[in-house]
Design a protein around this motif. Structure first.
Motif, PDB file in Angstrom:
ATOM      1  N   SER A 108       0.826  -1.223   0.000  1.00 40.78           N
ATOM      2  CA  SER A 108       0.000   0.000   0.000  1.00 40.78           C
ATOM      3  C   SER A 108       0.855   1.266   0.000  1.00 40.78           C
ATOM      4  O   SER A 108       0.443   2.272  -0.598  1.00 40.78           O
ATOM      5  CB  SER A 108      -1.030  -0.005   1.135  1.00 40.78           C
ATOM      6  N   THR A 109       2.043   1.231   0.601  1.00 38.17           N
ATOM      7  CA  THR A 109       2.908   2.422   0.531  1.00 38.17           C
ATOM      8  C   THR A 109       3.453   2.609  -0.888  1.00 38.17           C
ATOM      9  O   THR A 109       3.646   3.746  -1.346  1.00 38.17           O
ATOM     10  CB  THR A 109       4.075   2.349   1.546  1.00 38.17           C
ATOM     11  N   THR A 110       3.670   1.511  -1.579  1.00 38.74           N
ATOM     12  CA  THR A 110       4.111   1.593  -2.979  1.00 38.74           C
ATOM     13  C   THR A 110       2.977   2.185  -3.832  1.00 38.74           C
ATOM     14  O   THR A 110       3.185   3.130  -4.604  1.00 38.74           O
ATOM     15  CB  THR A 110       4.478   0.185  -3.505  1.00 38.74           C
ATOM     16  N   ALA A 111       1.796   1.640  -3.670  1.00 35.51           N
ATOM     17  CA  ALA A 111       0.649   2.088  -4.477  1.00 35.51           C
ATOM     18  C   ALA A 111       0.357   3.572  -4.244  1.00 35.51           C
ATOM     19  O   ALA A 111       0.068   4.316  -5.197  1.00 35.51           O
ATOM     20  CB  ALA A 111      -0.578   1.241  -4.136  1.00 35.51           C
ATOM     21  N   ALA A 112       0.451   4.011  -3.004  1.00 30.65           N
ATOM     22  CA  ALA A 112       0.141   5.411  -2.696  1.00 30.65           C
ATOM     23  C   ALA A 112       1.106   6.363  -3.411  1.00 30.65           C
ATOM     24  O   ALA A 112       0.704   7.442  -3.874  1.00 30.65           O
ATOM     25  CB  ALA A 112       0.201   5.636  -1.183  1.00 30.65           C
ATOM     26  N   GLN A 113       2.368   5.947  -3.524  1.00 27.46           N
ATOM     27  CA  GLN A 113       3.341   6.808  -4.214  1.00 27.46           C
ATOM     28  C   GLN A 113       3.064   6.872  -5.716  1.00 27.46           C
ATOM     29  O   GLN A 113       3.259   7.909  -6.363  1.00 27.46           O
ATOM     30  CB  GLN A 113       4.759   6.302  -3.947  1.00 27.46           C
ATOM     31  N   LEU A 114       2.604   5.763  -6.274  1.00 24.24           N
ATOM     32  CA  LEU A 114       2.238   5.774  -7.691  1.00 24.24           C
ATOM     33  C   LEU A 114       1.047   6.704  -7.909  1.00 24.24           C
ATOM     34  O   LEU A 114       1.006   7.486  -8.857  1.00 24.24           O
ATOM     35  CB  LEU A 114       1.916   4.351  -8.154  1.00 24.24           C
ATOM     36  N   LYS A 115       0.089   6.625  -7.005  1.00 22.61           N
ATOM     37  CA  LYS A 115      -1.093   7.491  -7.094  1.00 22.61           C
ATOM     38  C   LYS A 115      -0.672   8.967  -6.999  1.00 22.61           C
ATOM     39  O   LYS A 115      -1.233   9.838  -7.670  1.00 22.61           O
ATOM     40  CB  LYS A 115      -2.056   7.118  -5.964  1.00 22.61           C
ATOM     41  N   ALA A 116       0.320   9.236  -6.151  1.00 18.36           N
ATOM     42  CA  ALA A 116       0.763  10.616  -5.937  1.00 18.36           C
ATOM     43  C   ALA A 116       1.554  11.172  -7.122  1.00 18.36           C
ATOM     44  O   ALA A 116       1.663  12.388  -7.274  1.00 18.36           O
ATOM     45  CB  ALA A 116       1.625  10.690  -4.673  1.00 18.36           C
ATOM     46  N   THR A 117       2.112  10.278  -7.955  1.00 16.42           N
ATOM     47  CA  THR A 117       3.052  10.765  -8.966  1.00 16.42           C
ATOM     48  C   THR A 117       2.610  10.574 -10.414  1.00 16.42           C
ATOM     49  O   THR A 117       3.134  11.249 -11.300  1.00 16.42           O
ATOM     50  CB  THR A 117       4.421  10.054  -8.806  1.00 16.42           C
ATOM     51  N   LEU A 118       1.692   9.646 -10.675  1.00 21.44           N
ATOM     52  CA  LEU A 118       1.374   9.307 -12.068  1.00 21.44           C
ATOM     53  C   LEU A 118       0.055   9.917 -12.533  1.00 21.44           C
ATOM     54  O   LEU A 118      -0.885  10.042 -11.742  1.00 21.44           O
ATOM     55  CB  LEU A 118       1.294   7.786 -12.234  1.00 21.44           C
ATOM     56  N   GLY A 119       0.003  10.218 -13.817  1.00 19.83           N
ATOM     57  CA  GLY A 119      -1.243  10.712 -14.417  1.00 19.83           C
ATOM     58  C   GLY A 119      -2.184   9.559 -14.735  1.00 19.83           C
ATOM     59  O   GLY A 119      -1.860   8.384 -14.526  1.00 19.83           O
ATOM     60  N   ASP A 120      -3.364   9.940 -15.295  1.00 18.59           N
ATOM     61  CA  ASP A 120      -4.420   8.939 -15.532  1.00 18.59           C
ATOM     62  C   ASP A 120      -4.087   7.944 -16.636  1.00 18.59           C
ATOM     63  O   ASP A 120      -4.724   6.897 -16.726  1.00 18.59           O
ATOM     64  CB  ASP A 120      -5.730   9.649 -15.904  1.00 18.59           C
ATOM     65  N   HIS A 121      -3.119   8.282 -17.492  1.00 20.86           N
ATOM     66  CA  HIS A 121      -2.877   7.385 -18.634  1.00 20.86           C
ATOM     67  C   HIS A 121      -1.581   6.598 -18.473  1.00 20.86           C
ATOM     68  O   HIS A 121      -0.995   6.154 -19.476  1.00 20.86           O
ATOM     69  CB  HIS A 121      -2.892   8.192 -19.939  1.00 20.86           C
ATOM     70  N   ALA A 122      -1.172   6.406 -17.245  1.00 19.87           N
ATOM     71  CA  ALA A 122       0.103   5.729 -16.996  1.00 19.87           C
ATOM     72  C   ALA A 122       0.039   4.245 -17.356  1.00 19.87           C
ATOM     73  O   ALA A 122      -0.995   3.596 -17.240  1.00 19.87           O
ATOM     74  CB  ALA A 122       0.486   5.887 -15.534  1.00 19.87           C
ATOM     75  N   HIS A 123       1.204   3.768 -17.774  1.00 23.58           N
ATOM     76  CA  HIS A 123       1.411   2.334 -18.035  1.00 23.58           C
ATOM     77  C   HIS A 123       2.465   1.868 -17.021  1.00 23.58           C
ATOM     78  O   HIS A 123       3.564   2.419 -16.971  1.00 23.58           O
ATOM     79  CB  HIS A 123       1.901   2.153 -19.485  1.00 23.58           C
ATOM     80  N   ILE A 124       2.110   0.880 -16.237  1.00 20.82           N
ATOM     81  CA  ILE A 124       2.983   0.431 -15.131  1.00 20.82           C
ATOM     82  C   ILE A 124       3.417  -1.011 -15.377  1.00 20.82           C
ATOM     83  O   ILE A 124       2.578  -1.880 -15.659  1.00 20.82           O
ATOM     84  CB  ILE A 124       2.228   0.535 -13.782  1.00 20.82           C
ATOM     85  N   LEU A 125       4.724  -1.232 -15.260  1.00 20.99           N
ATOM     86  CA  LEU A 125       5.281  -2.587 -15.398  1.00 20.99           C
ATOM     87  C   LEU A 125       5.433  -3.211 -14.011  1.00 20.99           C
ATOM     88  O   LEU A 125       6.032  -2.596 -13.119  1.00 20.99           O
ATOM     89  CB  LEU A 125       6.665  -2.507 -16.082  1.00 20.99           C
ATOM     90  N   ILE A 126       4.899  -4.404 -13.838  1.00 19.65           N
ATOM     91  CA  ILE A 126       5.080  -5.126 -12.567  1.00 19.65           C
ATOM     92  C   ILE A 126       5.971  -6.332 -12.863  1.00 19.65           C
ATOM     93  O   ILE A 126       5.555  -7.286 -13.528  1.00 19.65           O
ATOM     94  CB  ILE A 126       3.732  -5.555 -11.935  1.00 19.65           C
ATOM     95  N   VAL A 127       7.201  -6.251 -12.387  1.00 18.25           N
ATOM     96  CA  VAL A 127       8.173  -7.324 -12.600  1.00 18.25           C
ATOM     97  C   VAL A 127       7.962  -8.368 -11.503  1.00 18.25           C
ATOM     98  O   VAL A 127       7.936  -8.033 -10.319  1.00 18.25           O
ATOM     99  CB  VAL A 127       9.618  -6.753 -12.533  1.00 18.25           C
ATOM    100  N   GLY A 128       7.804  -9.628 -11.888  1.00 17.36           N
ATOM    101  CA  GLY A 128       7.510 -10.670 -10.902  1.00 17.36           C
ATOM    102  C   GLY A 128       6.157 -10.417 -10.272  1.00 17.36           C
ATOM    103  O   GLY A 128       6.008 -10.362  -9.057  1.00 17.36           O
ATOM    104  N   SER A 129       5.154 -10.265 -11.124  1.00 16.96           N
ATOM    105  CA  SER A 129       3.829  -9.843 -10.631  1.00 16.96           C
ATOM    106  C   SER A 129       3.106 -10.952  -9.887  1.00 16.96           C
ATOM    107  O   SER A 129       2.119 -10.692  -9.200  1.00 16.96           O
ATOM    108  CB  SER A 129       2.968  -9.339 -11.786  1.00 16.96           C
ATOM    109  N   GLY A 130       3.568 -12.192 -10.027  1.00 16.58           N
ATOM    110  CA  GLY A 130       3.025 -13.294  -9.241  1.00 16.58           C
ATOM    111  C   GLY A 130       1.527 -13.441  -9.380  1.00 16.58           C
ATOM    112  O   GLY A 130       0.972 -13.460 -10.487  1.00 16.58           O
TER     113      GLY A 130
END
Ligand SMILES: C[S@@+](CC[C@H](N)C(=O)[O-])C[C@H]1O[C@@H](n2cnc3c(N)ncnc32)[C@H](O)[C@@H]1O
Length: 221
Positions: A28-50
Motif C-alpha cells: 500500500s505504501t508503494t501504491a500510494a506513491q504511484l497514485k501521488a506521482t502518475l497521471g491517468d494514462h500511466a502504463h505500469i510494469l510489474i516485474v515478478g507480478s506473481g
C-alpha cells in the motif's frame, strides 16, 4: 529459489503474509506513491507480478491505468489472470511470461517487489535492473522491495520471532532459516547502490523497512 509452481503458487497468497512482515503495508505504501506521482494514462510494469497483488490494488486506485504483468512462473500468472478476470480489469492488463528484457513497450513506472532477492549477484541482478531501466521512460521510477542483509546481529532472529507471531509454524521457521542462507541473495546498502548506479539509476530512497525487508524508490537517470 522457490519454484513458484503447483502448490507453491496456489498456497502463495495464504503464506506470504506470514513470511514477509508488513507485506500489505509494503504494497500500500508503494501504491500510494504511484497514485501521488502518475497521471491517468500511466502504463505500469510489474516485474515478478506473481498472483497479481500489485495490479489488483493499483487498478482500484485508478480506473484508467494500464499494466504489464511480467513473471517467469506461468502458474503464478494464471492465478493473477483469474483474479483480473474476476475484477473485470483483464483488458487493462498485458500478461508477459518470460524475461523483462524481451518487453518493448516503454512504461511510466516499474514495480519489483520480493523478486530481485532471489537472483544471484553474479550478473543476474544487474541484468534485470538494466532491463527495467531500459523499459522505463526518462525519469521513470522503480519501486524495489527486497530482503536486505541484516544491519544488526539480532535482526534476523527478530524476524523469525515476528514471523512466528504472524502464524508461521516451527517447521516454517526452520525452512525460512534454510532459505535465507541458500535461496536468497540479499544485498547490503552499499552493494545495492553500486548495482543501481551501474544499471542507469539514481540514488535509492528508502520508503519502507520492516526488519530486513526494505522498499526503495529509485529514479531512472
Ligand atoms: C515472492 S513472489 C512476489 C510476487 C508479487 N510481487 C508479490 O509481491 O506478491 C516472487 C515472484 O517473482 C517471480 N520471479 C522469480 N524470478 C523472476 C524473474 N527472473 N523474472 C520475473 N519474475 C521472477 C516468481 O515467479 C514469483 O512469482
Amino acid at each position: 529459489m522457490p519454484t513458484f509452481t503447483n502448490d507453491e503458487a496456489t498456497e502463495y497468497d495464504s503464506r506470504i503474509t506470514r513470511l514477509v512482515p508488513g507485506y500489505d503495508l509494503l504494497h500500500s505504501t508503494t501504491a500510494a506513491q504511484l497514485k501521488a506521482t502518475l497521471g491517468d494514462h500511466a502504463h505500469i510494469l510489474i516485474v515478478g507480478s506473481g498472483t497479481g497483488k500489485e495490479i489488483a490494488q493499483l487498478a482500484t486506485l485508478n480506473p484508467t491505468w494500464r499494466f504489464t504483468a511480467q513473471d517467469i512462473s506461468i502458474d503464478m500468472l494464471n492465478i493473477g489472470q483469474q483474479r483480473f478476470a474476476d475484477m473485470g480489469i483483464s483488458e487493462r492488463v498485458t500478461i508477459h511470461v518470460g524475461d523483462v528484457a524481451t518487453l518493448t513497450d516503454p512504461v511510466d513506472a516499474a514495480i519489483c517487489l520480493l523478486v530481485l532477492h532471489f537472483l544471484a549477484d553474479n550478473g543476474d541482478k544487474k541484468t534485470m535492473l538494466k532491463a527495467i531501466s531500459k523499459q522505463l521512460k526518462p525519469q521513470g521510477q522503480l519501486y524495489l522491495g527486497d530482503l536486505m542483509r541484516p544491519e544488526t546481529t539480532f535482526e534476523r532472529d527478530a524476524q523469525f520471532i515476528l514471523c512466528q507471531q504472524l502464524g508461521l509454524t516451527e517447521v516454517g521457521i526452520e525452512r525460512m532459516k534454510h532459505n535465507f542462507e541458500h535461496e536468497f541473495f540479499a544485498l547490503d546498502r552499499m552493494r545495492l547502490a553500486d548495482l543501481l548506479n551501474e544499471s542507469g539509476f539514481n540514488t535509492a530512497k528508502l520508503y519502507f523497512k520492516a526488519l530486513s525487508f526494505s522498499g526503495h524508490v529509485i529514479q531512472k537517470r
